[in-house]
Design a protein around this motif. Structure first.
Motif, short mmCIF file in Angstrom:
data_model
loop_
_atom_site.label_atom_id
_atom_site.label_comp_id
_atom_site.label_asym_id
_atom_site.label_seq_id
_atom_site.Cartn_x
_atom_site.Cartn_y
_atom_site.Cartn_z
N THR A 83 92.15 11.90 82.45
CA THR A 83 93.41 11.78 82.87
C THR A 83 94.43 11.08 81.97
O THR A 83 95.45 10.96 82.00
CB THR A 83 93.65 11.39 84.30
OG1 THR A 83 92.94 10.23 84.23
CG2 THR A 83 93.01 12.43 85.31
N HIS A 84 93.74 10.29 80.93
CA HIS A 84 94.53 9.62 79.94
C HIS A 84 94.80 10.36 78.67
O HIS A 84 95.86 10.38 78.18
CB HIS A 84 93.71 8.16 79.60
CG HIS A 84 94.16 7.60 78.64
ND1 HIS A 84 95.50 6.88 78.43
CD2 HIS A 84 93.66 6.98 77.49
CE1 HIS A 84 95.63 6.19 77.31
NE2 HIS A 84 94.61 6.21 76.84
N THR A 85 93.86 10.85 78.19
CA THR A 85 94.28 11.58 76.84
C THR A 85 94.02 13.33 77.23
O THR A 85 94.64 13.86 75.99
CB THR A 85 92.86 11.34 75.77
OG1 THR A 85 91.71 11.82 76.64
CG2 THR A 85 92.91 10.00 75.61
N PHE A 86 93.53 13.87 78.28
CA PHE A 86 93.44 15.18 78.48
C PHE A 86 92.71 15.95 77.22
O PHE A 86 92.82 17.12 77.19
CB PHE A 86 94.81 15.92 78.57
CG PHE A 86 95.76 15.19 79.55
CD1 PHE A 86 95.31 15.59 81.10
CD2 PHE A 86 96.64 14.36 79.64
CE1 PHE A 86 96.07 15.15 82.26
CE2 PHE A 86 97.25 13.79 80.69
CZ PHE A 86 96.96 14.15 81.88
N LEU A 151 101.48 19.13 72.37
CA LEU A 151 101.15 18.40 73.81
C LEU A 151 100.46 17.08 73.30
O LEU A 151 100.71 15.97 73.92
CB LEU A 151 100.24 19.23 74.52
CG LEU A 151 100.63 20.63 75.06
CD1 LEU A 151 99.84 21.46 75.72
CD2 LEU A 151 102.01 20.33 76.14
N HIS A 152 99.55 17.03 72.35
CA HIS A 152 99.13 15.87 71.77
C HIS A 152 100.17 14.47 71.19
O HIS A 152 100.04 13.63 71.66
CB HIS A 152 98.01 16.28 70.68
CG HIS A 152 97.35 15.01 70.32
ND1 HIS A 152 96.72 13.96 71.18
CD2 HIS A 152 96.82 14.51 68.92
CE1 HIS A 152 96.08 13.03 70.54
NE2 HIS A 152 96.21 13.16 69.21
N ARG A 155 102.02 13.49 74.51
CA ARG A 155 101.23 12.66 75.11
C ARG A 155 101.05 11.11 74.71
O ARG A 155 101.21 10.10 75.02
CB ARG A 155 99.55 12.98 75.05
CG ARG A 155 98.86 12.61 76.57
CD ARG A 155 98.23 11.35 76.10
NE ARG A 155 97.31 11.03 74.83
CZ ARG A 155 96.94 10.17 74.55
NH1 ARG A 155 96.93 9.05 74.77
NH2 ARG A 155 96.30 9.97 73.10
N THR A 156 100.79 11.20 73.25
CA THR A 156 101.09 9.93 72.34
C THR A 156 102.37 9.20 72.69
O THR A 156 102.39 7.99 72.84
CB THR A 156 100.61 10.06 71.13
OG1 THR A 156 99.45 10.82 71.03
CG2 THR A 156 100.54 8.85 70.25
N THR A 159 102.99 7.97 76.35
CA THR A 159 101.88 6.69 76.79
C THR A 159 102.03 5.44 75.79
O THR A 159 101.61 4.44 76.02
CB THR A 159 100.52 7.09 76.83
OG1 THR A 159 100.20 7.72 75.39
CG2 THR A 159 100.23 8.28 77.71
#
Length: 580
Positions: A83-86, A151-152, A155-156, A159
């Motif tokens: 759930t943090h990095t997927f 998406l990556h 996410r980066t 967060t």
């Protein structure tokens, strides 16, 4: 000599000793292959059991193996929480590997010349063993790689994992996004069909809009004023050699920074000390690469492969291949890949018109009119294609690179950086809005008769008209508004399908074609777009196993009072279809 031979034979172990010797030979070979793991230890790894030897031989694999030493021996558990990095970074790398492997196979059969490229694609799909599968996997993997790269990146950003020591890693990530986009762009042309040819023609024309160096940039990109042999070869070499090598280099740097220098970021609440002691303890608990994390990654890889194969097997995705590229025939709807819709949407924005609409109403005031100030005509000064195609995108990419330097807030928690979070959400909505604007249907008015017929038999793809079985094309004249679609063939009409050999009752496909044709035109007439509408569908035999379908639409132009006509003919063979 015989006695010495007998002595040697007697010295060969037998029974348990022979089995022990063979086992030791196999065990030694396995240790060499696995860089230190014995058969017993390898079995323990596969079963998830603790190490069988001391010191831990699993660490030896990482310290002695060239590939494995790129990764640390263990990770903090919190950095590996799904759930943090997927696992977005891992999946992006996975799809890149899929692209490399399938691309190497396709390279063997592909011929990068305009007169042979399209034929080689057909050859791959029809005559190469599993060729269609590999092409579908390659195209699907490319789109998945673009999606997961975005998406990556998101996410980066959300967060806050681009701050501090991870700044350079963020820069390499943005570079990888640009490289991925360029790889996708160059690969789009290689099929040499109408879809790819015109998408690249429109996209590459932005380079020509630049001042002074525009024509030179166009020649460098295309190899000629128009895309031909030189352009295809340039795109091919970019796609299969230059940028894959650059991607491998940047991925290596990116991966080294993540795995060896600063590691994967922990959740923000743990790094900034806002989590409970129990959560911190759990997050900092050590998890070994072998077997814990490695088994999880192998599981994800298996899921990824299974998902790709399932999507292709069940025909949920097929690589598009339209008709052969024709520089003389521009398709009605020229569209870019979905991940470039935002750029296509940008090109539909005319900054000159926007400024004129804002300023000219003010200049129309009596004060300015009496001063002799005329309305602005900025379209003569501002080249919208140059601004929106060559200026804005590099600025956007530059802003992505500059994010770690713009956001000087050291906090990573979302509640401590509300402006950055809101700014990121705003950009996501802007990207989605521009992508919507990039759709062919947005902002482009197509004559209604052209649109209705295009939907029946699109220039890119089959369409329901071309999919109609040859046997259902019953010769006759069918008039819109007069002919009842349900009475075209009658209830007693039957035929034997040439494809399945089964007996078919009625002409459902032809009824569907004429129904859509009629409803589309009648709706346009009701909206006042086709006054005095008269339209027919004419089906006639044109030769052995050949029929011609004529779609004829006429209406009155309200502006001139003249009768206008739009006609399109399609030649449908019993085995294939040709368009006039």
């Amino acid at each position: 000599m015989i006695s010495s031979l007998r002595q040697r034979l007697r010295s060969i172990p037998r029974g348990p000793e022979l089995r022990k010797m063979i086992w030791e030979m196999i065990d030694n070979r396995v240790r060499i292959i696995t860089a230190g793991l014995s058969m017993k230890e390898l079995r323990a790894v596969l079963r998830g059991d603790p190490p069988t030897e001391k010191p831990n031989p699993r660490y030896k694999v990482i310290t002695t193996s060239f590939i494995a030493h790129l990764r640390p021996r263990y990770y903090p558990l919190g950095a590996t929480w799904f759930t943090h990095t997927f696992r977005l970074g891992w999946m992006t790398t996975f799809f890149f590997v899929v692209e490399v492997l399938t691309g190497l196979i396709l390279m063997v059969y592909y011929i990068p010349f305009p007169d042979q490229a399209y034929g080689s694609i057909l050859e791959i799909e029809s005559n190469v063993f599993l060729g269609e599968l590999f092409r579908d996997l390659h195209r699907l993997g490319a789109e998945a790689m673009v999606l997961f790269t975005w998406l990556h990146l998101f996410r980066t950003y959300f967060t806050g994992s681009y701050k501090g020591a991870r700044t350079f890693t963020w820069l390499t990530g943005v570079a990888l996004l640009a490289i991925t986009a360029w790889l996708s762009f160059t690969g789009y042309l290689l099929t040499w069909d109408q879809l790819g040819y015109w998408a690249i023609t429109v996209g590459s024309s932005m380079a020509e809009s630049g001042p002074v160096l525009g024509p030179a940039m166009n020649l460098v990109l295309r190899g000629a004023p128009d895309i031909g042999t030189g352009g295809l070869l340039r795109f091919y070499l970019n796609h299969v050699i230059l940028f894959p090598l650059i991607a491998i280099l940047v991925i290596s740097i990116h991966y080294y920074k993540v795995s060896r220098e600063h590691g994967i970021s922990l959740p923000a609440d743990i790094e900034e000390g806002n989590a409970s002691d129990q959560r911190k303890k759990e997050a900092n608990r050590r998890i070994d690469l072998i077997p814990d994390l490695l088994s999880h990654e192998l599981f994800l890889t298996s899921i990824g492969i299974l998902a790709l194969l399932a999507i292709v097997y069940f025909d949920w995705f097929n690589s598009p291949l339209e008709t052969h590229a024709n520089p003389q025939a521009t398709p009605l709807d020229t569209k870019a890949p979905w991940y470039f819709w935002w750029l296509q949407g940008l090109l539909k924005i005319d900054p000159a018109k926007i400024l004129e609409n804002l300023i000219n109403p003010i200049l129309a005031a009596p004060l300015f009119v009496n001063m002799g100030i005329k309305p602005l005509e900025l379209s003569l000064l501002l080249n919208s294609k140059f601004i929106m195609g060559l200026v804005v995108p590099p600025v956007v990419v530059g802003l992505l690179f500059a994010i770690p330097y713009i956001d000087r807030n050291p906090a990573r928690l979302a509640r401590k950086r509300p402006f950055a979070i809101l700014w990121g959400i705003a950009w996501v909505f802007i990207l989605l809005a521009l992508s919507y604007m990039g759709l062919p249907e947005y902002g482009i008015e197509t004559p209604p008769a052209t649109r209705v017929i295009q939907d029946l038999a699109p220039e890119e793809g089959m369409g329901i008209l071309r999919e109609t079985p040859y046997e259902e094309l019953i010769p006759g004249i069918y008039t819109v508004g007069e002919t009842n679609p349900e009475e075209i063939c009658g209830s007693d009409f039957t035929y034997t399908s040439s494809q399945t050999g089964e007996q078919v009752i009625g002409c459902a496909h032809l009824v569907e074609v004429f129904t859509e044709y009629s409803e589309g035109l009648l709706a346009a007439e009701e909206d006042g777009l086709l006054p005095d509408l008269h339209a027919i569908m004419l089906i006639e035999r044109y030769g052995p196993d050949l029929k011609r379908v004529g779609l004829d639409v006429s209406w009155t132009d309200e502006a001139t009072g003249e009768t206008k006509t739009y006609t399109k003919h399609y030649f449908l063979h019993a085995e294939r279809s040709l368009e006039e």
